[in-house]
Design a protein around this motif. Structure first.
Motif, PDB file in Angstrom:
ATOM      1  N   ILE A 160       0.838  -1.203   0.000  1.00 41.25           N
ATOM      2  CA  ILE A 160       0.000   0.000   0.000  1.00 41.25           C
ATOM      3  C   ILE A 160       0.881   1.266   0.000  1.00 41.25           C
ATOM      4  N   HIS A 161       0.489   2.238  -0.806  1.00 44.17           N
ATOM      5  CA  HIS A 161       1.159   3.545  -0.939  1.00 44.17           C
ATOM      6  C   HIS A 161       2.628   3.444  -1.371  1.00 44.17           C
ATOM      7  N   TYR A 215       3.784   3.747  -4.267  1.00 45.74           N
ATOM      8  CA  TYR A 215       4.078   4.722  -5.318  1.00 45.74           C
ATOM      9  C   TYR A 215       4.633   6.019  -4.700  1.00 45.74           C
ATOM     10  N   LEU A 216       4.384   6.208  -3.380  1.00 44.22           N
ATOM     11  CA  LEU A 216       4.910   7.384  -2.687  1.00 44.22           C
ATOM     12  C   LEU A 216       6.253   7.095  -2.035  1.00 44.22           C
ATOM     13  N   GLN A 227       1.628   4.054  -9.767  1.00 47.05           N
ATOM     14  CA  GLN A 227       0.428   4.890  -9.759  1.00 47.05           C
ATOM     15  C   GLN A 227      -0.455   4.552  -8.564  1.00 47.05           C
ATOM     16  N   MET A 228      -1.166   5.580  -8.074  1.00 48.33           N
ATOM     17  CA  MET A 228      -2.113   5.378  -6.990  1.00 48.33           C
ATOM     18  C   MET A 228      -3.259   4.476  -7.461  1.00 48.33           C
ATOM     19  N   ARG A 229      -3.921   3.813  -6.569  1.00 49.29           N
ATOM     20  CA  ARG A 229      -5.033   2.883  -6.768  1.00 49.29           C
ATOM     21  C   ARG A 229      -4.482   1.469  -6.676  1.00 49.29           C
ATOM     22  N   GLU A 230      -4.687   0.874  -5.509  1.00 55.70           N
ATOM     23  CA  GLU A 230      -4.012  -0.388  -5.202  1.00 55.70           C
ATOM     24  C   GLU A 230      -4.469  -1.551  -6.077  1.00 55.70           C
ATOM     25  N   ARG A 265      -2.672  -1.229  -9.477  1.00 56.26           N
ATOM     26  CA  ARG A 265      -1.227  -1.380  -9.359  1.00 56.26           C
ATOM     27  C   ARG A 265      -0.851  -2.821  -9.010  1.00 56.26           C
ATOM     28  N   ILE A 305      -0.048  13.867  -5.110  1.00 47.72           N
ATOM     29  CA  ILE A 305      -1.096  14.887  -5.065  1.00 47.72           C
ATOM     30  C   ILE A 305      -0.495  16.231  -4.676  1.00 47.72           C
TER      31      ILE A 305
END
Lengths: 696, 536
Positions: free
Chosen positions: A163-164, A166-167, A195-198, A201, A503
């Motif tokens: 989770i997360h 991509y950050l 990219q966001m959206r688990e 991805r 974001i």
């Protein structure tokens, strides 16, 4: 200057297309795809075109390859056994999907099984938060404890998706280091698809791992076979975004090869657009099973950030799986020459998505097919010559076509076979027209502003009628249309698109942070491109933006330079302009109250590409002399709804500048170009046919 | 032009009309601010003839609006009056009894003029972020507490927006910019439909939609009546117990097949609730029709003629609650109506109807507040689904919305919306009812306010006290649980508190099983165990 000798090879579902470019000349052939040894069909085809050109493998300067093998592995579920390591609490993300049904009314709906079944998904402690900070440390002991299970269970590849990530990719990177002791290829989601959206991805990283061993082994074999034949040139792969990557990159990120064939088609159309200097083009590619429609502005197809593959149920949206990688944005519908026609309970004619495929094929092929396909309807309306289809290779039976259409459509609706055939063509043309309109609207464009480029075996039969329905005045049917994708490969730049979800609110725009992010993406994209070219590399940055609170982002192009804090205003203006183009008007501050809505960037994209030499420019001609046809026969004309005397002209008998008045049919070895009554047709200097509205 | 050619032209225009309303719906989906619209598709769009009969409806959207709009348009025509309709007009309401059942749904209707001739109407409905009042929850005692009421009026006349309405709206809602943005999105989507329709009529040379409407209605009516004629004749009764707000509520339906129609009568259903869980009949009808259409005519497009044969009658009760009953959470019982109707149809059509499932979505509206000065406030809406009932030939779908058509949101997106951490969202083992075919699994969700925050949330849950029943010998699915991670049990409905450092834990119900468990294949049982769908 030495002439260029390059070869494009496109492995499709039915045919493997080969196009050899020798200077300005193209040699091409089609070979049936060999499913057990796909590389064999390529070599067979290469033997033919090389012999025709009088060249040897050693003469080739490069080979550019695109293939549906990765797509097919996903559709047919013939990939590796994958171990998926994911964040604790999220074991079932790829199984729960969007928690919705793609058909609201089907109570017996079947959802596609996840690529990695539940027993092969391993949740591990550790958590990154929405700000990228660590909320819980990675459970490294649990990862090490996984190694024996991975070794014992016969896995062929490992995928990691947290989770997360991509950050903040620290946990994924660390997990890869630990699991590398397994000796298996490891794919991590922050590299494959940051990219966001688990769901998207995770599914993408699983798909990458799933096809990776198979694609790596195929690419090894292909290179070895080419070398054995004496080829010394490099092999490059075309990816879904329409650029070229090295074989090494392709083997590491094989999911990027999905949909590379259609991408080649779009590049082919883009090259035609550049050749004629047409800044707004809609490409229309209609083959045996599907039709693909793509908008091309300023000679470049647009890319999207995700798409759906392997649809299981009647091509229904949502019945496949999402892959979030850069992809040429196009719409594909189940409308091809082999699409079957039927009648629904309301007495409405329907076409596709079910296809007669190559076996048994349309009824007119006389190979046992009894249900009517689009090709049967085309034949019955005299658009095809039964004795000269596919160069005479397949003799078509008009009687069989008529019988199939009568039995399945005409008799049920009390229509004559010819009227039923007209109905079938009208319905499939309308479906394609609707798809094209919707695609244009979704991209904030007007379809009738474009010039159409039609290719693929069935497109020239339907293009003119489609133009009537779409209000398009001109359509080009280029030569070599039958192997358009393979030719397109030769025109593709070395290119790579890097993406990052982040974001960024414009009200607190930090130019330093923003520039650092873009620079990182640039370095990554340039790195991939530099593997294949020493030429100048150009970069293009796009921000995907929305009003905060919305869920749909629109692309906003940004200048290729470092931004300053003052540029927030420029970005805002560009966003508002783009928003107005998509949806009519920008909506912040509409009623003069307050400061309006927050505008934010959600994803940044950087495309890097080298520059291809421009094709020699051709000027469109609307005709210099009227060609009067020798042959003519009565053909049903959809615009007037009646049979009209129609000129029948061989394509090779036309000279540059010859103009034939519609209705007319221009026949050639592989297909026919149907010119309906509102149009004329003109032969162009490069051999293309231009269908153009009368009086223009 | 021959009759045969004419027939084909009509078919093609029908296709185009459906494409026009899809485009209308897509525009709304992409411009909406409301999470439930943009992420979950809680919207509807359609085109109507000048008499207000629905010609075509977008497939995009959720069944709650199947034919609520159809009646709404008739109310608009009656109240605005043909003589004061002008090109460029847009009309609006959120009247629960004339729109789609609660104040959060805004319905907009726009007349479509070709020159001076009224050729039809476009209508659309969407759920907006906020309507003021107590917010989205069950605690209102009457509709007056549930937010601003907008009677049928002009949102725009001849293209000029009603500035007074916008000012009143701004003063009454919490997220004024987003709500006003959604009003514009709704109006814009009707504009798109109108432009496409006029372009189509001009291209084809069509003066009006009369002939096309007749063609559509004749075809669909005949197909629908064929299907109804094939049903057995009779009347079948089913009852369904649900949690209610503070005490169980009984729903009852009698499905009766007649000559050319099917009627659902809701006599026997419990009376009106004191809480905001009542349902206006217009919304009940939508879900009753949806259930019948799924069984009888799933492939026939929705329009006036295909929906007309499906009728609903009811005395005043919780499924036919009159003004001014509180109705904010009307979707919870609305979502139970299909299981109620399907249970009756299962008696008429043995072996064809799935078992009961979770039914209502487990929506959570979270209102997060800071406990320290550097925290922030946020309103967050999540959609989550339990398991569907098992089918006569297949296991139930796990964690899948039914009857609602909405999608869930990525938890990564939800965590960007506000300061919460979602620690778990995965399948709930052992929650599917046993049977020859197993019920779909529910899911387990754990949510904690981020450090430095606490939250209140509005519970909109059901099937906590009373389990989804199996069918034909299948066993019940697991009931749901709402609690804190320290074991504190929470109520299924109403606003409740989650302190900082505590997690809200939800176990969503599983679907009922279908058929005798002894007949379940050993392979299926082994697979359930190896995947961990079943642990014992």
């Amino acid at each position: 200057m030495t002439r260029s000798i390059r070869l494009g090879a496109d492995i499709g579902g039915t045919f493997t297309d080969i196009a050899l470019e020798v200077g300005e000349q193209i040699f091409s052939t089609k070979i049936l795809t060999n499913y057990t040894a796909p590389e064999q069909a390529i070599l067979d085809g290469m033997d033919i075109v090389l012999a025709e050109a009088g060249l040897a493998y050693g003469d080739l300067q490069n080979v550019i390859h695109g293939t549906t093998l990765a797509t097919n592995a996903l559709i047919e579920r013939r990939g590796a056994k994958v171990a998926f390591v994911t964040t604790e609490g999220f074991r079932d993300v790829i199984e729960m999907r969007t928690e919705s049904r793609f058909d609201q009314y089907d109570l017996n709906l079947r959802l596609p099984a996840p690529l990695v079944p539940r027993e092969d998904r391993f949740p591990i402690g550790g958590r990154i938060g929405a700000d990228g900070a660590e909320l819980a440390p990675l459970d490294e002991a649990a990862l090490r404890a996984l190694l024996p299970a991975i070794a014992a269970n016969g896995y062929g590849a490992v995928a990691i998706g947290f989770i997360h990530s991509y950050l903040n990719s620290d946990h994924e990177g660390r997990a890869r280091d630990i699991l590398s002791a397994s000796g298996l290829p490891i794919s991590i989601s922050s590299e494959v698809s940051p990219q966001m959206r688990e769901y998207e991805r995770f599914n993408t990283v699983c798909a990458n791992a799933y096809v990776r061993p198979q694609m790596a082994s195929y690419l090894d074999r292909l290179q070895a076979r080419l070398k054995a034949q004496g080829a010394t040139c490099p092999v490059f792969m075309i990816h879904s975004g329409g650029g070229l990557v090295s074989v090494e990159t392709a083997a590491e990120f094989p999911v990027r090869l999905v949909e590379s064939g259609p991408a080649g088609g779009a590049i082919f159309a883009a090259d035609v657009a550049r050749r004629f200097g047409l800044d707004k083009v809609v490409s229309y590619d209609m083959g045996g099973t599907t039709a693909k429609i793509c908008l091309i502005e300023d000679y470049a197809p647009k890319t999207a950030r995700s798409f759906e593959v392997a649809r299981t149920t009647r091509f229904a949206k949502g019945s496949g799986m999402p892959i979030s990688i850069p992809v040429i944005e196009m719409i594909e519908i189940g409308a091809g020459g082999g699409s079957l026609a039927w009648v629904d309970p309301m007495g409405r004619i329907q076409t596709g998505p079910e296809s007669a495929a190559s076996e048994p094929g349309p009824a007119c092929y006389q190979r046992g097919g009894t249900r009517p396909a689009i090709t049967d309807a085309d034949l019955l309306l005299s658009k095809l010559d039964p004795d000269n289809f596919a160069g005479g290779a397949i003799r078509l039976s008009t009687a069989n076509a008529a019988a199939a259409i009568a039995a399945h459509v005409g008799d049920r609706l009390s229509l004559s076979p010819q009227s039923a055939a007209f109905g079938i063509c009208e319905v499939v043309d309308e479906n394609m027209a609707n798809a094209a309109r919707v695609h244009a609207v979704e991209n904030g464009k007007t379809i009738s502003d474009n010039i159409m480029v039609a290719f693929g075996g069935a497109a020239p039969l339907h293009a003119a009628r489609l133009c009537e329905k779409l209000g398009i005045d001109q359509c080009l049917v280029p030569p070599g249309a039958g192997v358009g994708s393979a030719i397109g490969f030769l025109k593709a730049p070395f290119g790579y698109e890097a993406l990052a979800s982040r974001i960024i609110a414009l009200s607190s725009f930090d130019a330093g942070v923003f520039n650092a992010l873009v620079d990182g993406l640039k370095a990554s994209a340039r790195g991939f491109v530099a593997q294949g070219t020493s030429g100048e590399i150009l970069c293009e940055s796009i921000a995907f933006m929305r009003y905060r609170g919305q869920g749909w982002e629109i692309p906003v192009p940004l200048p290729d330079r470092a931004l300053t804090p003052a540029d927030a205003g420029m970005i805002r203006d560009r966003f508002r302009l783009a928003y107005a183009r998509f949806f009519g008007r920008a909506i912040d501050g509409l009623d003069g109250q307050g400061t309006g809505l927050e505008i934010e960037i959600v994803t940044l994209s950087v495309k890097a590409a080298d520059q291809r030499p421009a094709p020699s420019r051709v000027t469109l001609t609307t005709g210099t002399r009227q060609h009067s046809a020798q042959d003519s026969r009565a053909v049903f004309d959809p615009a007037t709804g009646t049979d009209l005397p129609t000129a029948i002209v061989a394509r090779e008998s036309l000279s540059t500048g010859d103009r034939v008045s519609g209705p007319a049919i221009i026949v050639e070895r592989e297909t026919s170009t149907v010119v309906t009554s509102p149009f004329d047709v003109v032969k162009q200097p490069d051999g293309s046919l231009l269908i153009l509205r009368k009086g223009t | 032009m021959t009759d045969q050619t004419q027939e084909i032209r009509m078919q093609v225009m029908w296709n185009r009309l459906i494409s026009v309303v899809e485009e209308q719906a897509m525009t709304l989906l992409r411009t909406a601010f409301s999470t439930s619209v943009r992420e979950a598709g809680d919207l509807s769009a359609g085109v109507f003839d000048p008499q207000g009969r629905m010609l075509a409806q977008a497939v995009t959207g959720t069944p709650g609006h199947v034919n609520t709009m159809a009646e709404a348009v008739l109310h608009f025509i009656a109240e605005i009056g043909r003589e004061t309709m002008y090109p460029g007009d847009t009309y609006v309401t959120n009247d629960p009894w004339k729109g789609t059942g609660h104040l959060h749904d805004i319905t907009m209707v726009s007349p479509s003029f070709k020159g001076d001739t009224l050729v039809g109407f476009f209508a659309c409905t969407a759920h907006v972020v906020d309507v003021g009042g107590r917010g989205f929850g069950a605690d209102g005692k009457s509709v007056y507490e549930e937010g601003i009421q907008i009677p049928i009026m002009k949102f725009a006349e001849r293209g000029v927006v009603n500035a007074d309405l916008v000012r009143i709206l701004r003063a009454n809602v919490r997220e004024a910019n987003q709500v006003v943005g959604d009003f514009y999105s709704l109006a814009a989507c009707n504009d798109v439909g109108h432009q496409r329709l006029i372009a189509m009529m001009e291209e084809i040379g069509l003066p009006n939609l009369d002939a096309l409407g007749e063609f559509i209605f004749t075809r669909t009516r005949a197909a629908t009546l064929d299907r109804i004629a094939a049903l057995p004749r009779g009347a079948w009764v089913n009852t369904l117990l649900t949690d209610g707000y503070d005490q169980p509520v009984k729903l009852q339906a009698t499905v009766e097949t007649r000559d050319g129609s099917v009627n659902v009568d809701l006599t026997g259903t419990d009376g009106i609730s004191r809480w905001g869980i009542n349902v206006p009949i217009i919304y009940t009808k939508a879900y009753a029709c949806y259930a019948m259409k799924c069984v009888v005519a799933p492939d026939i497009p929705n329009n006036w003629a295909s929906l007309e044969p499906f009728t609903v009658t009811s005395p005043e009760n919780i499924l036919n609650a009159p003004f001014p009953a509180p109705v904010s959470l009307r979707h919870v019982f609305g979502h139970m109506v299909p299981d109620l109707v399907l249970g009756a149809l299962a008696q008429a059509l043995p072996g064809r109807i799935l078992a009961e499932g979770a039914g209502a979505l487990w929506n959570i509206h979270m209102s997060v507040k800071p406990t320290t000065p550097d925290g922030r406030r946020a309103e967050i809406l999540m959609f989550n689904s339990g398991g569907m009932g098992a089918r006569p030939q297949a296991d139930g779908l796990s964690a899948t919305a039914f009857p609602s058509g909405v999608m869930t949101m990525p938890i990564e997106a939800t965590e960007h919306t506000g300061p919460v951490v979602i620690w778990r969202k995965e399948l709930r083992p052992d929650s599917g009812g046993d049977g020859q075919y197993r019920g779909g699994l529910g899911q387990i969700i754990e949510i904690e306010p981020a450090k430095g925050h606490m939250m209140d949330f509005s519970a909109m849950f059901d099937r906590i006290g009373i389990a989804p029943r199996g069918r034909d010998g299948g066993q019940a699915g697991a009931t749901g649980v709402a609690m804190l991670d320290d074991g504190t049990r929470l109520r299924p409905k109403g606003w409740q508190h989650v302190p900082e450092g505590r997690r809200l834990v939800l176990h969503l119900p599983g679907g009922g099983g279908y058929g005798d468990p002894d007949k379940r294949s050993p392979d299926a049982r082994a697979d359930d165990l190896s995947k961990g769908y079943v642990t014992k």
